[in-house]
Enzyme design. Sequence first.
Site, PDB file in Angstrom:
ATOM      1  CE1 TYR A 149      -3.590   2.621  -0.164  1.00  0.00           C
ATOM      2  CE2 TYR A 149      -4.370   1.508   1.664  1.00  0.00           C
ATOM      3  CZ  TYR A 149      -4.441   2.248   0.684  1.00  0.00           C
ATOM      4  OH  TYR A 149      -5.906   3.199   0.562  1.00  0.00           O
ATOM      5  CD  GLU A 156      -2.100   5.303  -6.206  1.00  0.00           C
ATOM      6  OE1 GLU A 156      -2.660   6.352  -5.721  1.00  0.00           O
ATOM      7  OE2 GLU A 156      -2.358   4.089  -6.115  1.00  0.00           O
TER       8      GLU A 156
END
Length: 227
Positions: A149, A156
């Site tokens: 994660y 991102e």
Amino acid sequence: MKSKKSGNAAAVYLKTYNLVQVFGWSYIFYKFLTNDFSAPQLNLWHDVKWPVIIFQHAALLEVLHAAFGLVKSNPVLTIFQVSSRIIIVSGVLLATPESYAASSLGLLLAISAWSITEIIRYMFYFMNLNGFVPHILTWLRYTLFIILYPVGVTGELLCLYSAIKYASSHPDAWSYRLPNTWNFTFSYYMTLVIVGLTYIPVFPQLYLHMFVQRRKTLGVDASKKAQ
């Protein structure tokens, strides 16, 4: 009350959807592993561009799954989980020249984390619909996110940062400025900045939510439930 036939149709649909996603993200991960690392990011994007577009945008169906009660997921939480990646794919990678986000180290981080996460997640859902989930798959589902994660979010944000640099040096890119007949203005640069800032409150909540789910499934809560 749902009829037995409609319930069976929904189960078949969900099994098919999850299995197709497993194959799709497995293909993307295969392309990642066999990437030509002489120019890693750009070559990778050329190889996975369309599969990522297809299978990432297909995740929008999960919002409908939650909204219509096909799955027990929270629709609002699902929107946050899905929308961030859609924005990165459509609003960042596809919206900027390849010399920016598609050439960023963030692409390698994002694709690697996304693909591993999704292969495990969709396989978990598929096996769960079939009534049997191997313990190792459950453990992977609720453990690897601890690393994947943050890696995915870092990727991102790096892609987002590259797009912000592009928007800063090209102020008219995807922007709509006053004066105009609609009396409306839109700044691509400011939109990207706002999207980046939303990670600050949203990421910790989603991350901690997964730890809660892990505790319920693998931790003390699961042990008490089994007794």
